[in-house]
Design an enzyme around this catalytic site. Structure first.
Site: not given
Length: 273
Positions: A161, A165
């Site tokens: 990600h 995040k």
């Protein structure tokens, strides 16, 4: 028409959800937009803040959530925030007979149990999912079959990600792990990354590797490695719209359910059969 409130309204997901709901004016109306307490943009129309023009829903803050719910009477509240504030939002919404679509991840088992109890007690309907993308849920369904048929292979999970995040591993990776373990015909043990002289890989291991960098929306791969062959199942999201479309389907699905039950995206997409 379904009236919708969004908490985490100025976040990446929240703002994308509001834009999509407003593009479907015949079916949905955004009646409330909530963000963190003491937000400096409080009172400014959420449409103006996210670049779509005035929609008649001024930004409010979480400390005024119950007041705004009573004033706007939404049918469904969509939450993409953080675990602790989300639990509080679930409590307030449930006590005011508002159904829920929850996309927040990173809950502890205790927080999940608390939300389940609140939803059941107040007899509302809720969809709670780690990932609303339609493709990801087909990915999950395929994992059930693979775990049943080639579950004796070595299994590894890799997710990546964007650098912003906050939780790791992702909720989607943890859901993939849960699905695999529920469909294996053998013992398994989750481990998180490897470092140092760890010795030979044991048969029970399912290792999750979390990568972070750049602007990656969300990549997930599950590797089934056997002798002489390897099968890799991958889902890559190139835009948050993949998740938003699933959220909108969930809003429509849950809007009229008042049964004290928690549903997931398999229910929304009719994948449970």
């Amino acid at each position: 028409m379904i009236k919708v409130m969004v908490t985490g309204a100025l976040g990446r997901m929240g703002s994308s959800i509001i834009k999509t709901l407003c593009e479907n004016k015949e079916d949905y109306k955004v009646v409330g937009a909530i963000d963190v307490p003491n937000h400096p943009k409080k009172g400014i129309d959420i449409g103006e803040l996210i670049g779509i023009g005035n929609i008649g829903a001024p930004l409010e803050t979480a400390d005024n959530l119950e007041k705004v719910i009573k004033e706007t009477r939404p049918d469904v509240l969509v939450d993409f925030t953080a675990p602790a504030p989300c639990v509080n939002t679930v409590k307030i919404a449930s006590e005011n007979n508002v159904n829920l679509v929850v996309g927040t991840t990173g809950f502890t088992n205790e927080q999940m149990e608390e939300m389940e109890e609140i939803i059941n007690k107040n007899n509302i309907g809720a969809v709670i999912s780690q990932n609303y993308a339609i493709g990801v849920n087909i990915f999950f369904k395929t994992l059930e079959l693979l775990a049943q048929k080639i579950g004796d292979y070595d299994i590894e999970i890799v997710e990546m990600h964007h650098k912003f995040k906050k939780d790791a591993p992702s909720g989607t990776a943890l859901r993939a792990l849960e699905i695999i373990q529920n469909n294996l015909n053998r013992d398994s043990k989750a481990i998180y990354g490897r470092e140092g002289l760890v010795g030979e890989r044991t048969k029970e291991e399912i290792c999750i590797h979390a990568l972070r960098g750049g602007d990656v929306v969300g990549d997930h791969t599950v590797i089934f490695a056997g002798d002489g062959e390897r099968l890799e199942l991958t889902h890559k999201a190139s835009s948050r719209q993949a998740f938003v479309s699933g959220v909108v389907l969930a809003v429509k699905y849950i809007a009229d359910k008042k049964d004290g039950k928690i549903y997931n995206t398999f229910d929304v997409l009719n994948l449970n059969e």
